[in-house]
Design a protein around this motif. Sequence first.
Motif, PDB file in Angstrom:
ATOM      1  N   HIS A 285      89.333  70.696  36.356  1.00 46.08           N
ATOM      2  CA  HIS A 285      89.480  71.689  35.292  1.00 46.08           C
ATOM      3  C   HIS A 285      90.736  71.413  34.467  1.00 46.08           C
ATOM      4  N   ALA A 286      91.807  70.952  35.134  1.00 47.30           N
ATOM      5  CA  ALA A 286      93.029  70.611  34.404  1.00 47.30           C
ATOM      6  C   ALA A 286      92.762  69.475  33.408  1.00 47.30           C
ATOM      7  N   VAL A 287      91.946  68.501  33.816  1.00 55.75           N
ATOM      8  CA  VAL A 287      91.584  67.411  32.901  1.00 55.75           C
ATOM      9  C   VAL A 287      90.729  67.952  31.756  1.00 55.75           C
ATOM     10  N   ASN A 288      89.780  68.828  32.078  1.00 53.85           N
ATOM     11  CA  ASN A 288      88.946  69.431  31.039  1.00 53.85           C
ATOM     12  C   ASN A 288      89.787  70.210  30.020  1.00 53.85           C
ATOM     13  N   GLU A 289      90.789  70.949  30.519  1.00 48.69           N
ATOM     14  CA  GLU A 289      91.660  71.705  29.619  1.00 48.69           C
ATOM     15  C   GLU A 289      92.465  70.763  28.730  1.00 48.69           C
ATOM     16  N   ARG A 290      92.885  69.643  29.306  1.00 50.88           N
ATOM     17  CA  ARG A 290      93.630  68.652  28.520  1.00 50.88           C
ATOM     18  C   ARG A 290      92.738  68.064  27.426  1.00 50.88           C
ATOM     19  N   ILE A 291      91.486  67.709  27.769  1.00 51.62           N
ATOM     20  CA  ILE A 291      90.549  67.162  26.787  1.00 51.62           C
ATOM     21  C   ILE A 291      90.208  68.215  25.740  1.00 51.62           C
ATOM     22  N   ASN A 292      90.025  69.442  26.193  1.00 50.79           N
ATOM     23  CA  ASN A 292      89.705  70.536  25.276  1.00 50.79           C
ATOM     24  C   ASN A 292      90.815  70.740  24.244  1.00 50.79           C
ATOM     25  N   ALA A 293      92.082  70.725  24.698  1.00 49.82           N
ATOM     26  CA  ALA A 293      93.214  70.911  23.784  1.00 49.82           C
ATOM     27  C   ALA A 293      93.270  69.775  22.753  1.00 49.82           C
ATOM     28  N   TRP A 294      92.988  68.561  23.208  1.00 45.92           N
ATOM     29  CA  TRP A 294      92.979  67.403  22.302  1.00 45.92           C
ATOM     30  C   TRP A 294      91.875  67.537  21.254  1.00 45.92           C
ATOM     31  N   LEU A 295      90.683  67.972  21.686  1.00 43.29           N
ATOM     32  CA  LEU A 295      89.566  68.127  20.753  1.00 43.29           C
ATOM     33  C   LEU A 295      89.843  69.227  19.731  1.00 43.29           C
ATOM     34  N   VAL A 296      90.443  70.315  20.194  1.00 45.59           N
ATOM     35  CA  VAL A 296      90.775  71.405  19.270  1.00 45.59           C
ATOM     36  C   VAL A 296      91.777  70.933  18.227  1.00 45.59           C
ATOM     37  N   ASP A 297      92.778  70.151  18.669  1.00 46.82           N
ATOM     38  CA  ASP A 297      93.780  69.613  17.736  1.00 46.82           C
ATOM     39  C   ASP A 297      93.149  68.678  16.709  1.00 46.82           C
ATOM     40  N   ARG A 298      92.240  67.816  17.178  1.00 44.08           N
ATOM     41  CA  ARG A 298      91.693  66.773  16.306  1.00 44.08           C
ATOM     42  C   ARG A 298      90.479  67.243  15.487  1.00 44.08           C
ATOM     43  N   LYS A 299      89.606  68.034  16.129  1.00 38.91           N
ATOM     44  CA  LYS A 299      88.339  68.360  15.475  1.00 38.91           C
ATOM     45  C   LYS A 299      88.132  69.852  15.228  1.00 38.91           C
ATOM     46  N   GLY A 300      89.011  70.672  15.807  1.00 37.01           N
ATOM     47  CA  GLY A 300      88.890  72.112  15.595  1.00 37.01           C
ATOM     48  C   GLY A 300      87.871  72.778  16.496  1.00 37.01           C
ATOM     49  N   THR A 301      87.264  72.038  17.392  1.00 34.53           N
ATOM     50  CA  THR A 301      86.289  72.607  18.328  1.00 34.53           C
ATOM     51  C   THR A 301      86.476  71.977  19.701  1.00 34.53           C
ATOM     52  N   GLY A 302      86.276  72.771  20.763  1.00 30.32           N
ATOM     53  CA  GLY A 302      86.538  72.292  22.116  1.00 30.32           C
ATOM     54  C   GLY A 302      85.282  71.904  22.878  1.00 30.32           C
ATOM     55  N   LEU A 303      85.462  71.738  24.188  1.00 31.12           N
ATOM     56  CA  LEU A 303      84.351  71.360  25.061  1.00 31.12           C
ATOM     57  C   LEU A 303      83.361  72.518  25.236  1.00 31.12           C
ATOM     58  N   THR A 304      82.085  72.197  25.283  1.00 36.96           N
ATOM     59  CA  THR A 304      81.083  73.198  25.631  1.00 36.96           C
ATOM     60  C   THR A 304      81.020  73.327  27.153  1.00 36.96           C
ATOM     61  N   ARG A 305      80.375  74.368  27.629  1.00 37.02           N
ATOM     62  CA  ARG A 305      80.213  74.528  29.080  1.00 37.02           C
ATOM     63  C   ARG A 305      79.472  73.345  29.685  1.00 37.02           C
ATOM     64  N   ALA A 306      78.444  72.893  28.984  1.00 40.46           N
ATOM     65  CA  ALA A 306      77.666  71.761  29.499  1.00 40.46           C
ATOM     66  C   ALA A 306      78.549  70.519  29.625  1.00 40.46           C
ATOM     67  N   ASN A 307      79.405  70.286  28.623  1.00 42.01           N
ATOM     68  CA  ASN A 307      80.334  69.148  28.686  1.00 42.01           C
ATOM     69  C   ASN A 307      81.250  69.258  29.889  1.00 42.01           C
ATOM     70  N   ARG A 308      81.787  70.478  30.116  1.00 43.91           N
ATOM     71  CA  ARG A 308      82.705  70.700  31.237  1.00 43.91           C
ATOM     72  C   ARG A 308      82.016  70.426  32.578  1.00 43.91           C
ATOM     73  N   GLY A 309      80.807  70.959  32.724  1.00 42.17           N
ATOM     74  CA  GLY A 309      80.070  70.748  33.972  1.00 42.17           C
ATOM     75  C   GLY A 309      79.720  69.291  34.200  1.00 42.17           C
ATOM     76  N   LEU A 310      79.319  68.587  33.126  1.00 41.65           N
ATOM     77  CA  LEU A 310      78.960  67.175  33.234  1.00 41.65           C
ATOM     78  C   LEU A 310      80.175  66.333  33.618  1.00 41.65           C
ATOM     79  N   LEU A 311      81.315  66.583  32.960  1.00 34.54           N
ATOM     80  CA  LEU A 311      82.541  65.846  33.297  1.00 34.54           C
ATOM     81  C   LEU A 311      82.971  66.124  34.730  1.00 34.54           C
ATOM     82  N   GLY A 312      82.845  67.392  35.138  1.00 33.50           N
ATOM     83  CA  GLY A 312      83.194  67.751  36.508  1.00 33.50           C
ATOM     84  C   GLY A 312      82.344  67.017  37.523  1.00 33.50           C
ATOM     85  N   GLY A 313      81.035  66.967  37.280  1.00 37.98           N
ATOM     86  CA  GLY A 313      80.141  66.268  38.193  1.00 37.98           C
ATOM     87  C   GLY A 313      80.401  64.784  38.257  1.00 37.98           C
ATOM     88  N   LEU A 314      80.666  64.172  37.106  1.00 31.71           N
ATOM     89  CA  LEU A 314      80.928  62.729  37.068  1.00 31.71           C
ATOM     90  C   LEU A 314      82.215  62.366  37.798  1.00 31.71           C
TER      91      LEU A 314
END
Length: 366
Positions: A285-314
Amino acid sequence: MMASSAYKKYFLPGLISQSVVVAGGYGTGRELVEYFVNYGSLGGVLGMALVTTVLWSLVFAVSYEFARTFKVYDYRSFFKELLGPGWVLYEACYIVLLLIVLGVVGATSGSIFMQSFGLPPLVGAALFLGGVATLTFFGSYVIEVAMSWWSYLLYAVFLVFLLVGLSQVGGQIGANLFSGEIKEGWALGGFKYAFYNMGTFPAILFALNYIENRKEAVLSGIMTSVITILPGFFLYLVIMGFYPAILETELPTYAILEKIAPWLLPVYMVVLFGTMIETGAGFIHAVNERINAWLVDRKGTGLTRANRGLLGGLMALVGLGIASFGLIGLIAKGYGTISWGFFILHGVALFTIGIYKIGRKKVDAR
């Protein structure tokens, strides 16, 4: 309302920390043997109380104040503010620790189901994978609730474990402790244990936004240290009842429960397994939050729930692959080495650059 606020400020960070630390830090008992018990009955106590607990209190307290001061609640933002461009070195250490921890919890998950229920290790691995993906899918709020409530259950089981241990081998525990055995290296053992477990700090960051002033940050940091270490101390005492024979055992907790309380073993293993899932989910989750913050900074939108779950599983799947390297080797070599990275990039940087920046921020705010 005030009680709920105090809980979130002073207890929630500690309960999350404990949930993440237990599986990779002392759930199997092997970690305590490696960094405390190996240094003698009293040497281990000194390492745990005078080194680990004190270091955790100091680092958590200043880290919480730094996060509050600069409003940084994911590890990318936190270490970018602390280290500048050097924050990528911290991320490298964190990713290495993430893989080691996922390897440890993955290996232990398979062992739990094989030894406790006679099921193939793949069953434990599949449940671990599914649990991590589910928690990371639902995100911060569900992880916060799951970790805090599971911690209560974990504390209850560790307390029962301690009481049973005292009733069964209390005499041997006392004899070993009062022997006063101290072996060279106890302080270094406590130091390494403290700083490799500081790698769990990113998993706590998302819950620090409830802290409003410096006093709350310091008290919360101290509380986090105490809440996190106490179940480990309970387990350490019981291990003393089987010292020194327990030193070469791969899963000390399992071996001890088989001898003194086989009826508690399935309960402990189920609770520990749940904690393995929480540990994996907390780190990821800490990695997901880090990726989410980066996406918000760069693109203005963060990770979806599906993205978070997929990254977690991988990421959990990668950890299960690493588990094949063996539990004792991962703990003895991996954790001990990575602790130096966290000492320099978190500990040293925090008490030099971090304190300077906090002080400067206060002056600038006037």
